[in-house]
Design an enzyme around this catalytic site. Structure first.
Site, PDB file in Angstrom:
ATOM      1  N   SER A   1       0.860  -1.195   0.000  1.00  0.00           N
ATOM      2  CA  SER A   1       0.000   0.000   0.000  1.00  0.00           C
ATOM      3  C   SER A   1       0.890   1.236   0.000  1.00  0.00           C
ATOM      4  O   SER A   1       2.059   1.164   0.390  1.00  0.00           O
ATOM      5  CB  SER A   1      -0.867   0.028   1.257  1.00  0.00           C
ATOM      6  OG  SER A   1      -0.088   0.436   2.370  1.00  0.00           O
ATOM      7  N   ASP A   2       0.356   2.365  -0.389  1.00  0.00           N
ATOM      8  CA  ASP A   2       1.081   3.604  -0.164  1.00  0.00           C
ATOM      9  C   ASP A   2       1.061   3.889   1.343  1.00  0.00           C
ATOM     10  O   ASP A   2       0.325   3.256   2.109  1.00  0.00           O
ATOM     11  CB  ASP A   2       0.486   4.763  -0.969  1.00  0.00           C
ATOM     12  CG  ASP A   2       1.520   5.877  -1.173  1.00  0.00           C
ATOM     13  OD1 ASP A   2       2.496   5.937  -0.403  1.00  0.00           O
ATOM     14  OD2 ASP A   2       1.356   6.688  -2.102  1.00  0.00           O
TER      15      ASP A   2
END
Ligand code: BGC
Length: 765
Positions: A284-285
């Site tokens: 994920s960011d």
């Protein structure tokens, strides 16, 4: 939906067949390891944290990271460039975990590690994929010498809106060009096979997906596009990067179709894995999992479970996976299969990197002399030369080395702003300023350079944001050391110098902090205080060359109308000053071409060349006409179109032809065009090929780039440039989302930019 099987994917498939025995060995190894791991330890592999420290001083027993490592609760760490020694200590802790699973070390190596290359948007202006691959190779070599084995790059988000600060990190507005750049970078980082030597890193393609389509250019904003539109005009770079074998992806902050990307099954599984054939892991960011709570789709446990099931494998900084997945498993919200799938993908990446064989492979600290080497800097200078785009030239450039030059402006002797946004390990003191570059170039010549800053960059200091660029400013511009002159005094000093000179070189634009993450702007002109400064220079009556530093296209209509030359340099990195002097004096002939349209007014945004026609089309350069698709107060055309850029020489195009004016669906035609260097200088030219489907069952853009070739021609020389076209190049996603080439007429257009093209007609039968 059909799979896009590109040559890259085919090569990869063949390679995978070859490496079948290695694969099964890997599978056996991971089966065995996972058979021994507890659920908690498996979930621990899905956890990524920011390191947050550069030295080992913080690595005490009560440090949360140290504890997590020893308990097998961390799969990877990322940070801002710690030393290999610190990383060795961290690896030691990880190896003390229940099954001694080594860590991956990640970093935002966005445009170089310590040798800083131009910002990615600038690099895309080279249209030179060989050079791009070489640059990414150097970035990987340096990063691995510093202990890093995973880079959060390439950023391949297409963007139509220069208000978005992160436009600086990508390759602009075109999906085909974006795809070519993405492949070159993946190859540069990872090599062309599945085996990683100690100079190769895992690439991480980001931000998946569509982050650059944030509404109104406001960072993190909602994306509102349909599936047909994204498949045709936005997804190609992500697909091409997968075909090139990219090892990992980063899910983006934005939502698509009402579901945040980090929990979007269509994006993460149906498209990325089932259609594009990606088989690595997705991270994920930063805090994107936790941010889905604010998106409004559930609490941390809910969003974490949804993310895992959608196809997200690793959680960056949210503690959503380590904090809640075990509970979700116990409650039947996720299955052990979901957890195993993600864990296996991360262990596979570690296996491929060779970390199980040698956890210290990348952190031996033996290759540190390869960092910031002469050779790497020479390549950075070459890339910086080719990244510059000459936007206007009344003939004043190149400058004579006998000229008396007034070098003015807030970027003229500004080391730190040469780095550009996201230059994590950059040291400002390494950067060559424009003043230094010009001084060196003038050595042994009659010309002189006088310098004055002349203006502040902005009226108020810009608050440090995440887009600041992270360049360590080591005091070269010790601005606080003595009392600062007023703006009026600064302008007066520059004007006085200008009056005594033959030519003014004004270095203006945006500081690093105005682009990058969290740095969207609603007004994308040169900051007002600098506009006033330029106007004062104009009043001297001396010729003015504008040297622009910027992370985005700017609205510069006045400057275009009133100044003698404009050289757009973006932010060129370590070798900025040398490369800019090379171009200003003609030691390098500019060859960069824009990969983003420059708007005239911010109100034209979003603006991109590959737009649709509408039912009431309006010619780009025509004045306002009621009831057609245009504005009352500005023409439709950009100030500088996609693909545009001048040279010190001129190129003449002639004889555009096809090997046949019709092509069977399974056939091929060759497009030829003669290009002649008709000027006095040797130079490089990027020949661009666009297509237009005249009649299609769904509407298509007025122009779509489908090929380009960068050639070098000596003065007076000509060359016939050819492109082979097949139905593959003419395909698009129709309304039923089938990837098809439809029969009928296609306009085939070739030219030096997206505006000035010649056309021939091809009929596909
Ligand atoms: C950015 C990513 C970056 C990550 C890790 C995020 O805020 O969006 O591009 O890779 O931080 O630093």
């Amino acid at each position: 939906m059909k799979k896009i099987l590109t040559l890259g994917a085919l090569a990869l498939a063949l390679f995978s067949l070859n490496s079948c025995s290695q694969k099964s060995e890997m599978d056996r190894f991971i089966d065995d390891l996972m058979g021994k791991m507890s659920v908690e330890e498996k979930i621990g592999q899905l956890n990524l944290h920011s390191m947050g420290f550069r030295s080992s001083a913080a690595l005490t027993d009560d440090n949360a990271t140290v504890k997590a490592l020893k308990e097998g609760q961390m799969g990877a760490l990322y940070g801002f460039g710690g030393s290999p020694e610190t990383m060795r200590q961290l690896q030691d802790f990880a190896l003390q975990g229940p099954h001694g699973i080594p860590l991956i070390f990640g970093m935002d190596v966005i445009h170089g590690y310590q040798t800083i290359f131009p910002v990615p948007l600038a690099i895309s202006n080279t249209w030179n994929t060989d050079l791009v691959e070489k640059y990414a190779r150097v970035a990987a070599k340096e990063a691995t010498a510093g202990g890093i084995n995973w880079v959060f790059s390439p950023m391949v988000d297409i963007c139509h809106d220069a208000r978005w600060g992160r436009i600086v990190e990508g390759a602009g507005e075109d999906p085909y060009l974006g795809g070519e750049m993405a492949k070159a970078m993946v190859y540069g980082y990872q090599g062309h096979d599945d085996v990683f030597d100690e100079t190769e890193v895992l690439a991480c393609v980001k931000h998946y997906a569509l982050y650059g389509a944030a509404e109104a250019g406001r960072d993190y904003n909602t994306v509102n596009l349909g599936r047909q539109e994204i498949l045709n005009n936005w997804m190609r770079p992500y697909a091409d990067a997968a075909a090139a074998g990219a090892a990992s992806y980063m899910s983006s902050f934005n939502e698509f179709e009402g579901i945040p990307a980090s929990a979007n099954h269509y994006l993460l599984t149906e498209l990325l894995r089932d259609t594009y054939g990606f088989d690595g892991f997705v991270v994920s960011d930063a805090t994107a999992v936790q941010e889905m709570v604010a998106h409004g789709i559930g609490d941390l446990q809910e969003v974490s479970a949804r993310a895992l099931q959608a196809g997200l494998d690793m959680d960056m900084n949210s503690d959503g996976f380590v904090g809640t997945l075990k509970k979700s498993l116990d409650e039947g919200r996720v299955s052990i299969k979901d957890i195993d799938k993600a864990c296996r993908r991360i262990l596979e990446a570690k296996y491929k990197l060779g970390l199980f064989e040698d956890p210290y492979k990348y952190i031996k600290g033996e290759r540190t002399d390869e960092i910031f080497s002469e050779e790497n800097r020479a390549l950075a200078r070459e890339v910086a030369q080719e990244s510059q785009v000459l936007l206007k030239n009344s003939g004043i450039l190149p400058l004579s080395k006998d000229a008396k030059i007034a070098l003015v402006g807030p970027f003229a002797d500004n080391a730190s702003d040469m780095s550009g946004a996201w230059a994590m390990s950059a040291r400002a003191s390494d950067n060559v300023t424009i003043l230094q570059g010009i001084r060196e170039a003038l050595e042994g010549h009659k010309g002189t350079v006088s310098y004055a800053a002349g203006s502040k960059a902005t009226a108020q200091p810009i608050g440090g944001g995440f887009g600041v660029g992270f360049t360590r400013n080591e005091g070269r511009q010790n601005a606080n050391a003595k009392p600062q002159p007023t703006q009026a005094q600064m302008v007066a000093e520059a004007v006085a110098i200008a009056k005594r000179s033959d030519v003014i070189v004004a270095c203006v634009g945006e500081p690093n902090a105005m682009s990058g993450e969290g740095s969207s702007r609603a007004d994308i002109s040169i900051p007002e205080i600098q506009q006033e400064f330029i106007a004062a220079l104009k009043d001297t009556g001396k010729p003015i060359v504008l040297v622009l530093t910027t992370g985005r296209p700017l609205t510069i209509v006045w400057e275009d109308e009133n100044l003698d030359a404009i050289l757009n340099t973006w932010a060129l990195g370590t070798e900025a000053g040398h490369a800019i002097a090379d171009v200003l004096f003609g030691d390098a002939n500019p060859s960069g071409k824009l990969t983003t349209s420059f708007p005239r007014e911010v109100g034209q945004l979003p603006l991109y060349y590959n737009h649709k026609n509408t039912g009431r089309p309006h010619p780009d350069y025509d004045p306002y006409r009621k009831f057609t698709s245009c504005y009352m107060d500005v023409i439709n055309a950009p100030l500088y179109p996609f693909g545009y850029g001048l040279s010190y020489t001129t190129f003449e195009y002639s004889g555009l032809s096809l090997s046949s004016d019709s092509m069977p669906m399974d056939g091929k035609v060759t497009v030829s065009v003669n290009v002649k260097n008709t000027g006095k200088y040797d130079g490089k030219e990027t020949v661009q090929l666009y297509i237009h489907d005249v009649v299609s069952t769904s509407t298509r853009p007025v122009k779509e780039l489908r090929g380009f070739k960068k050639i070098f021609l000596k003065a007076g020389e000509s060359q016939t440039v050819t492109f082979d076209l097949t139905a593959e190049d003419l395909k698009y996603y129709n309304h039923a989302l089938e990837y098809v080439c439809e029969e009928g007429d296609f306009e085939i257009m070739v030219g030096p930019n997206s505006r000035d093209t010649e056309t021939v007609l091809l009929t596909v039968k």
